[in-house]
Design a protein around this motif. Structure first.
Motif, PDB file in Angstrom:
ATOM      1  N   GLU A 148     -51.515  18.971  -3.882  1.00 43.45           N
ATOM      2  CA  GLU A 148     -51.703  17.520  -3.839  1.00 43.45           C
ATOM      3  C   GLU A 148     -51.449  16.908  -5.208  1.00 43.45           C
ATOM      4  O   GLU A 148     -50.827  15.839  -5.322  1.00 43.45           O
ATOM      5  N   ALA A 149     -51.923  17.575  -6.265  1.00 38.74           N
ATOM      6  CA  ALA A 149     -51.695  17.077  -7.625  1.00 38.74           C
ATOM      7  C   ALA A 149     -50.199  16.981  -7.917  1.00 38.74           C
ATOM      8  O   ALA A 149     -49.714  15.991  -8.493  1.00 38.74           O
ATOM      9  N   ARG A 150     -49.460  17.982  -7.481  1.00 38.13           N
ATOM     10  CA  ARG A 150     -48.008  17.988  -7.677  1.00 38.13           C
ATOM     11  C   ARG A 150     -47.368  16.815  -6.930  1.00 38.13           C
ATOM     12  O   ARG A 150     -46.497  16.116  -7.475  1.00 38.13           O
ATOM     13  N   ASP A 151     -47.806  16.582  -5.708  1.00 39.96           N
ATOM     14  CA  ASP A 151     -47.259  15.471  -4.919  1.00 39.96           C
ATOM     15  C   ASP A 151     -47.598  14.119  -5.549  1.00 39.96           C
ATOM     16  O   ASP A 151     -46.760  13.212  -5.595  1.00 39.96           O
ATOM     17  N   ILE A 152     -48.830  13.973  -6.041  1.00 40.94           N
ATOM     18  CA  ILE A 152     -49.243  12.727  -6.679  1.00 40.94           C
ATOM     19  C   ILE A 152     -48.370  12.445  -7.902  1.00 40.94           C
ATOM     20  O   ILE A 152     -47.877  11.328  -8.105  1.00 40.94           O
ATOM     21  N   ASP A 188     -41.335  22.031 -11.505  1.00 43.55           N
ATOM     22  CA  ASP A 188     -42.376  23.054 -11.401  1.00 43.55           C
ATOM     23  C   ASP A 188     -41.993  24.098 -10.352  1.00 43.55           C
ATOM     24  O   ASP A 188     -42.462  24.076  -9.224  1.00 43.55           O
ATOM     25  N   LYS A 189     -41.119  24.997 -10.774  1.00 44.55           N
ATOM     26  CA  LYS A 189     -40.716  26.105  -9.918  1.00 44.55           C
ATOM     27  C   LYS A 189     -41.277  27.395 -10.513  1.00 44.55           C
ATOM     28  O   LYS A 189     -41.138  27.621 -11.715  1.00 44.55           O
ATOM     29  N   ARG A 190     -41.859  28.211  -9.696  1.00 48.83           N
ATOM     30  CA  ARG A 190     -42.473  29.438 -10.197  1.00 48.83           C
ATOM     31  C   ARG A 190     -41.439  30.557 -10.255  1.00 48.83           C
ATOM     32  O   ARG A 190     -41.462  31.515  -9.492  1.00 48.83           O
ATOM     33  N   GLY A 193     -37.363  30.021 -15.936  1.00 51.01           N
ATOM     34  CA  GLY A 193     -36.726  28.758 -16.293  1.00 51.01           C
ATOM     35  C   GLY A 193     -37.103  27.578 -15.423  1.00 51.01           C
ATOM     36  O   GLY A 193     -36.547  26.480 -15.594  1.00 51.01           O
ATOM     37  N   GLY A 194     -38.077  27.739 -14.537  1.00 55.37           N
ATOM     38  CA  GLY A 194     -38.441  26.661 -13.626  1.00 55.37           C
ATOM     39  C   GLY A 194     -39.447  25.696 -14.209  1.00 55.37           C
ATOM     40  O   GLY A 194     -40.364  25.247 -13.514  1.00 55.37           O
ATOM     41  N   TYR A 195     -39.286  25.367 -15.454  1.00 52.03           N
ATOM     42  CA  TYR A 195     -40.209  24.500 -16.191  1.00 52.03           C
ATOM     43  C   TYR A 195     -39.419  23.824 -17.308  1.00 52.03           C
ATOM     44  O   TYR A 195     -38.279  24.205 -17.605  1.00 52.03           O
ATOM     45  N   ILE A 196     -40.015  22.817 -17.916  1.00 50.92           N
ATOM     46  CA  ILE A 196     -39.330  22.048 -18.962  1.00 50.92           C
ATOM     47  C   ILE A 196     -39.833  22.477 -20.345  1.00 50.92           C
ATOM     48  O   ILE A 196     -41.027  22.716 -20.553  1.00 50.92           O
ATOM     49  N   ARG A 249     -45.764  23.790 -14.555  1.00 52.04           N
ATOM     50  CA  ARG A 249     -46.843  24.785 -14.546  1.00 52.04           C
ATOM     51  C   ARG A 249     -48.157  24.236 -13.994  1.00 52.04           C
ATOM     52  O   ARG A 249     -49.245  24.524 -14.502  1.00 52.04           O
ATOM     53  N   ILE A 250     -48.087  23.418 -12.942  1.00 50.56           N
ATOM     54  CA  ILE A 250     -49.303  22.857 -12.324  1.00 50.56           C
ATOM     55  C   ILE A 250     -49.966  23.959 -11.502  1.00 50.56           C
ATOM     56  O   ILE A 250     -49.341  24.552 -10.616  1.00 50.56           O
ATOM     57  N   ARG A 251     -51.222  24.248 -11.803  1.00 54.88           N
ATOM     58  CA  ARG A 251     -51.888  25.342 -11.104  1.00 54.88           C
ATOM     59  C   ARG A 251     -53.397  25.195 -11.189  1.00 54.88           C
ATOM     60  O   ARG A 251     -53.922  24.587 -12.121  1.00 54.88           O
ATOM     61  N   GLN A 252     -54.059  25.772 -10.218  1.00 59.24           N
ATOM     62  CA  GLN A 252     -55.520  25.737 -10.175  1.00 59.24           C
ATOM     63  C   GLN A 252     -56.109  26.545 -11.329  1.00 59.24           C
ATOM     64  O   GLN A 252     -55.558  27.568 -11.731  1.00 59.24           O
ATOM     65  N   ASP A 253     -57.225  26.067 -11.877  1.00 56.40           N
ATOM     66  CA  ASP A 253     -58.000  26.831 -12.855  1.00 56.40           C
ATOM     67  C   ASP A 253     -59.168  27.460 -12.090  1.00 56.40           C
ATOM     68  O   ASP A 253     -60.118  26.771 -11.707  1.00 56.40           O
ATOM     69  N   SER A 254     -59.103  28.751 -11.885  1.00 57.98           N
ATOM     70  CA  SER A 254     -60.100  29.434 -11.055  1.00 57.98           C
ATOM     71  C   SER A 254     -61.424  29.672 -11.766  1.00 57.98           C
ATOM     72  O   SER A 254     -62.385  30.132 -11.153  1.00 57.98           O
TER      73      SER A 254
END
Length: 340
Positions: free
Chosen positions: A259-263, A274-276, A279-282, A297-302
């Motif tokens: 959802e954060a990525r979509d927002i 943001d591709k995992r 090179g999928g990052y800036i 690099r949008i990802r959950q902090d567990s």
């Protein structure tokens, strides 16, 4: 009918970018004047397909000018901004001088455009610190959705944030490493910047943080929400242009990474890459010359219940300085001055 615009500090890195961006974005100007110190008088500056010769800031009369973009540092701004403002010219200042004045709006147009109407109190608008500007563009849409409680940010700031002297020092030191007879000791920075990183930007405060770190705290609170807790570590890195930030946020409500990525994809001024994959990052090199603030690099902090990590990159001479100033001028024109 268009605006009459003055650019003070036109020969510096940020001033040059201001002229470039005014032309690129086709700002509705009938007249643009480049101002500089007397030692740079009559220097030729590019403005689109035109060439401007700098005029003397010390003797310039701002009467009849609508907007002045200032990129001359705090000391000179203290002298010249009140003169311009008193002459009826709205000053958009890139220095730190007015950022913390409660009567002067501190604006990132994608984040707090409503603050623009406060300009009339002193005829001055402040442009935020480069590292703050790009971060709040990414934070605000997430704050609107889930309310950010706390931000932990580590910055990786390019030498252009320290001006031409910083860029020259990195260039000269890098060359000298391959030529041992040509030693280039630090002058602009406190330690060698070539092939090194320096966890020190601006002066140290009694708290142990640097003023750059304090700025990120104070400005984020003023621009977004005074209740947000912010802690920062600001680091100078051997990159010519482009600031990067590793940002960790904790929100009041759970916010899923998808959802954060979509927002963020739908948010003004933000470009999500943001591709995992490799090179999928800036990186800073990828963002130079671009208007956007890039998020990867949008990802959950567990480690916490409502945490997210992200990587934020932007051209600091553009969004961190010149572009934001021009965007403020555009907003001012649309909302307040409304010419032609």
């Amino acid at each position: 009918m268009g605006y009459r615009i003055a650019v003070a500090g036109a020969t510096g890195n940020v001033g040059r970018e201001m002229l470039n961006i005014l032309a690129e974005r086709e700002f509705p100007a009938d007249e643009v004047v480049a101002l500089a110190s007397r030692k740079s008088l009559n220097t030729e500056m590019s403005y689109g397909d035109k060439t401007l010769k700098t005029k003397d800031l010390d003797t310039f009369d701002f009467t009849g000018f609508d907007i002045a973009l200032f990129a001359i540092g705090s000391e000179a701004t203290k002298q010249y901004a009140p003169k311009a403002a008193a002459a009826g010219c709205v000053v958009i200042d890139n220095s730190s001088l007015y950022r913390y004045d409660s009567e002067i709006p501190l604006i990132v147009p994608e984040v707090n455009p409503q603050a623009i109407h406060g300009y009339a109190r002193k005829n001055i608008i402040a442009n935020p610190n480069c590292s703050t500007a790009q971060m709040v563009v990414a934070l605000k849409p997430l704050h609107d959705r889930a309310k950010i409680k706390r931000v932990v940010v580590s910055t990786y700031q390019s030498v252009s944030g320290a001006g031409k002297e910083g860029m020259d020092e990195l260039w000269d030191q890098t060359k000298s490493i391959y030529n041992p007879t040509d030693d280039k000791p630090p002058k602009k920075f406190t330690k060698q910047i070539a092939f090194n990183v320096i966890p020190h930007i601006d002066v140290f405060l009694d708290s142990g943080e640097t003023k750059e770190e304090w700025k990120m705290v104070a400005e984020t609170k003023k621009i977004i929400d005074p209740s947000i807790k912010v802690t920062a570590t600001c680091v100078r890195v051997p990159v010519f242009v482009g600031h990067s930030e590793a940002v960790n946020i904790e929100t009041e409500e759970f916010l899923d990474e998808d959802e954060a990525r979509d927002i963020l994809r739908e948010s003004p001024g933000v470009m999500v890459i943001d591709k995992r994959e490799d090179g999928g990052y800036i990186t800073p090199i990828d963002c130079v010359g671009d208007f956007a603030t890039f998020v990867s690099r949008i990802r959950q902090d567990s480690t916490i219940d409502n945490g997210l990590n992200m990587w934020v990159v932007s051209d600091n001479l553009r969004k961190g300085a010149a572009l934001n100033a021009v965007q403020i001028a555009e907003l001012l024109g649309r909302e307040c001055l409304k010419k032609g």
